[in-house]
Write an enzyme that holds these catalytic residues in place. Structure first.
Site, mmCIF file in Angstrom:
data_model
loop_
_atom_site.group_PDB
_atom_site.id
_atom_site.type_symbol
_atom_site.label_atom_id
_atom_site.label_comp_id
_atom_site.label_asym_id
_atom_site.label_seq_id
_atom_site.Cartn_x
_atom_site.Cartn_y
_atom_site.Cartn_z
ATOM 1 N N ASP A 1 -13.229 5.762 -8.498
ATOM 2 C CA ASP A 1 -12.983 4.505 -9.193
ATOM 3 C C ASP A 1 -13.276 4.719 -10.674
ATOM 4 O O ASP A 1 -14.110 5.563 -11.034
ATOM 5 C CB ASP A 1 -13.853 3.376 -8.637
ATOM 6 N N HIS B 1 0.077 -2.734 -4.710
ATOM 7 C CA HIS B 1 0.643 -4.074 -4.916
ATOM 8 C C HIS B 1 0.180 -4.702 -6.231
ATOM 9 O O HIS B 1 0.724 -5.714 -6.661
ATOM 10 C CB HIS B 1 0.361 -4.991 -3.719
#
EC number: 2.1.1.-
Length: 290
Positions: A155, A194
């Site tokens: 991350d 998405h």
């Protein structure tokens, strides 16, 4: 309260007495107020300028550099991600807590839906790209414990000291840069694509393909798989939400196939894992080496 009862959020078993319903109990769940706050304060504001943004785009799908409803509503030229990082950390914290609520409510789906034990023969290393604080990785390791699986959670703001699991490593990584972990059994993307338009997704996928072992690595995409026709209300609402805020979208199976081929003609969907009556699923993608 009468209005809330009329919407089935609360029940009124007898005059003047109110009771919880399954809906109100969900609202009381940990971090759920943050999810509602994110939807109302960020999502609704962006949606209020969505029609204007679409008109400026001449009603085409946005790309990573386009002005969206979010930019118009928040008076910025930056993407949502740059804005919350550089200009509005409170908004970023609200998003992080909101995603934590989504993760907590859906945490059991990933480890149960995909047979992670099959990765052991290919080295057992799972790279959770954009994996946040590692909640999903920890759930996979807990569900499939004792098999020798190991997870690397990547991350942008990952802290190496954030891992408390012996088989979990935290690694700072921006997925728009080359993937540093080569030849892993799986590269997991949960609710990542998405959030982004096609051109950005293609960059992420190309970076991943460069790191893959063509004979054993796979990409696991955990995301919505919209129906080709007559999609559910929940699916299309998410679709609009993604476009307003981030320029992203939900995709049908055929759109996933087109996206993968645009990134690399060798990428093929080998399996689709879905739970009954669920929009989300896991696509198992591998390189076709003829």
């Amino acid at each position: 309260m009468r209005m809330l009862v009329s919407k089935s959020i609360f029940a009124e078993p007898e005059p003047g007495y109110y009771a919880h319903t399954p809906v109100s109990l969900v609202i009381c769940a940990p971090n759920m107020p943050d999810l509602l706050s994110h939807r109302l304060e960020d999502g609704f504001r962006a949606a209020s300028r969505h029609a204007e943004a679409l008109a400026k785009l001449q009603y085409r799908d946005p790309n990573a550099k386009d002005v969206l409803g979010f930019q118009l509503a928040f008076s910025t030229t930056k993407s949502y991600w740059d804005y919350v990082e550089e200009d509005d950390p409170e908004c970023g914290q609200r998003f992080s807590k909101a995603m934590r609520a989504v993760t907590v409510n859906k945490l059991g789906d990933v480890p149960k839906l995909y047979p992670f034990n099959k990765l052991v023969d290919d080295g057992g290393i799972i790279v959770d790209v954009g994996g946040g604080m590692g909640q999903v990785a920890q759930s996979i390791l807990s569900h499939w414990h004792g098999l020798g699986l190991k997870c690397i959670v990547q991350d942008k703001f990952a802290s190496k000291s954030g891992s408390t699991h012996p088989d979990l490593e935290m690694q700072s990584y921006d997925f728009f840069s080359p993937q540093p972990v080569k030849g892993s059994a799986a590269y997991l993307f949960r609710h990542i694509f998405h959030d982004w338009p096609d051109d950005a997704c293609i960059t992420i996928l190309k970076n991943t393909v460069e790191a893959m072992n063509p004979h054993q690595s796979r990409i696991l995409i955990c995301d919505q798989i919209m129906e080709e026709t007559n999609p559910s209300t929940a699916a299309v609402l998410y679709d609009i939400d993604m476009m307003c805020l981030y320029g992203g979208k939900e995709r049908t199976l055929s759109e996933w196939e087109e996206l993968l081929k645009a990134a690399d003609q060798r990428l093929e969907i080998k399996n689709v894992f879905r739970s009954p009556n669920q929009v989300s699923g896991i696509l198992e993608v591998q390189l076709c080496c003829d």
